[in-house]
Each structure stands twice: as C-alpha cells, then as structure tokens.
Scaffold this motif. Structure first.
Motif, PDB file in Angstrom:
ATOM      1  N   LYS A  58       0.821  -1.113   0.014  1.00 42.35           N
ATOM      2  CA  LYS A  58       0.017  -0.025   0.009  1.00 42.35           C
ATOM      3  C   LYS A  58       0.853   1.238   0.065  1.00 42.35           C
ATOM      4  CE  LYS A  58      -3.986  -1.905   2.385  1.00 42.35           C
ATOM      5  NZ  LYS A  58      -4.197  -2.704   1.396  1.00 42.35           N
ATOM      6  N   PRO A  60       3.118   4.074  -1.429  1.00 44.02           N
ATOM      7  CA  PRO A  60       3.606   4.171  -2.573  1.00 44.02           C
ATOM      8  C   PRO A  60       5.241   4.326  -2.521  1.00 44.02           C
ATOM      9  CG  PRO A  60       2.510   6.062  -1.606  1.00 44.02           C
ATOM     10  CD  PRO A  60       2.265   5.071  -0.540  1.00 44.02           C
ATOM     11  N   ARG A  63       6.239   0.816  -2.686  1.00 43.84           N
ATOM     12  CA  ARG A  63       6.060  -0.023  -3.943  1.00 43.84           C
ATOM     13  C   ARG A  63       6.650   0.522  -5.034  1.00 43.84           C
ATOM     14  NH1 ARG A  63       0.648   0.862  -3.698  1.00 43.84           N
ATOM     15  NH2 ARG A  63       1.044   2.931  -4.948  1.00 43.84           N
ATOM     16  N   ARG A  64       6.970   1.779  -5.003  1.00 47.10           N
ATOM     17  CA  ARG A  64       7.923   2.231  -6.141  1.00 47.10           C
ATOM     18  C   ARG A  64       9.187   1.894  -6.040  1.00 47.10           C
ATOM     19  NH1 ARG A  64       6.135   7.304  -5.817  1.00 47.10           N
ATOM     20  NH2 ARG A  64       7.902   7.886  -4.211  1.00 47.10           N
TER      21      ARG A  64
END
Length: 123
Positions: A58, A60, A63-64
C-alpha cells in the motif's frame, strides 16, 4: 552558546531518531506484505507474479522502490534482490535512528565536547 548548540544537536538527534525509525518501520511493513503476498502465489514465481505481489504494497514509496528493482530482473532472482534491497533500507533507517540517539545523548554533554570541536566556544 553551549545551550544553543546542545538544543540544536538534541533537535537534530530527535529528528534523526523519528525519521530513521519511520523508514525502518515503513520498509519492515513493506517487506512483510511482500513476503505474505509471495507465499500466496504459486511456487514458480515468475516476473508477473512478483510484480503482482509488489503491487499489493500500500505504501507508494516502498511499492515504487520494489517495482524499480523488479524491472531489471525476474523470478527468484528478483525476489532475492528486492528482499536484499528492502533489508538494506531497513538497516539504513536503523543506523540513522542510532546516530540520532547518539546525538540526542551527546546533547546532554555539550559542555564537554563542544570546546574540543570549536575552540571559540569556551562558555
């Protein structure tokens, strides 16, 4: 002068502790979610499966970071690389927190170390 420097060092130390622990916990949660998502996937972990697992994170920022490392490699190698990279960021955050704690403790002893660092701070 000693009080001002001590206060600034304490504030810097406090910021380092908070930011370092924040980075550590963000990447720790990201690693946990990544591992849980991989456990639910089929044993043969292709690139698509690893990317799907990464998309379930979740946060960002994490995740990136994971997706950037997944683009260059696929499958088990990507999983190993991503786990190592996430753990490296966790260690970096932990070391930042330790450095902040050292600065915070050092702020209480500013009168002892400040004259060694700056000759004009005699009082």
């Amino acid at each position: 002068m000693t009080i001002v420097v001590g206060t600034l060092v304490a504030l810097l130390g406090l910021v380092l502790v908070v930011v370092g622990l924040g980075i550590f916990f963000i990447f720790r949660v990201g690693l946990r979610v990544f591992d849980q998502a991989l456990k639910t996937e089929v044993a043969g972990q292709g690139r698509e499966q690893v990317e799907r697992a990464a998309m379930k994170i979740k946060n960002p920022l994490v995740r990136r970071f994971v997706l950037r490392h997944l683009v260059a490699a696929g499958g088990a190698l990507a999983v190993s690389l991503v786990r190592g990279a996430i753990q490296s960021r966790m260690r970096t955050g932990l070391w930042a927190a330790v450095a902040g704690l050292a600065a915070l403790i050092g702020a209480f002893f500013t009168g002892r170390w400040l004259p060694l660092v700056w000759a004009g701070a005699g009082g």
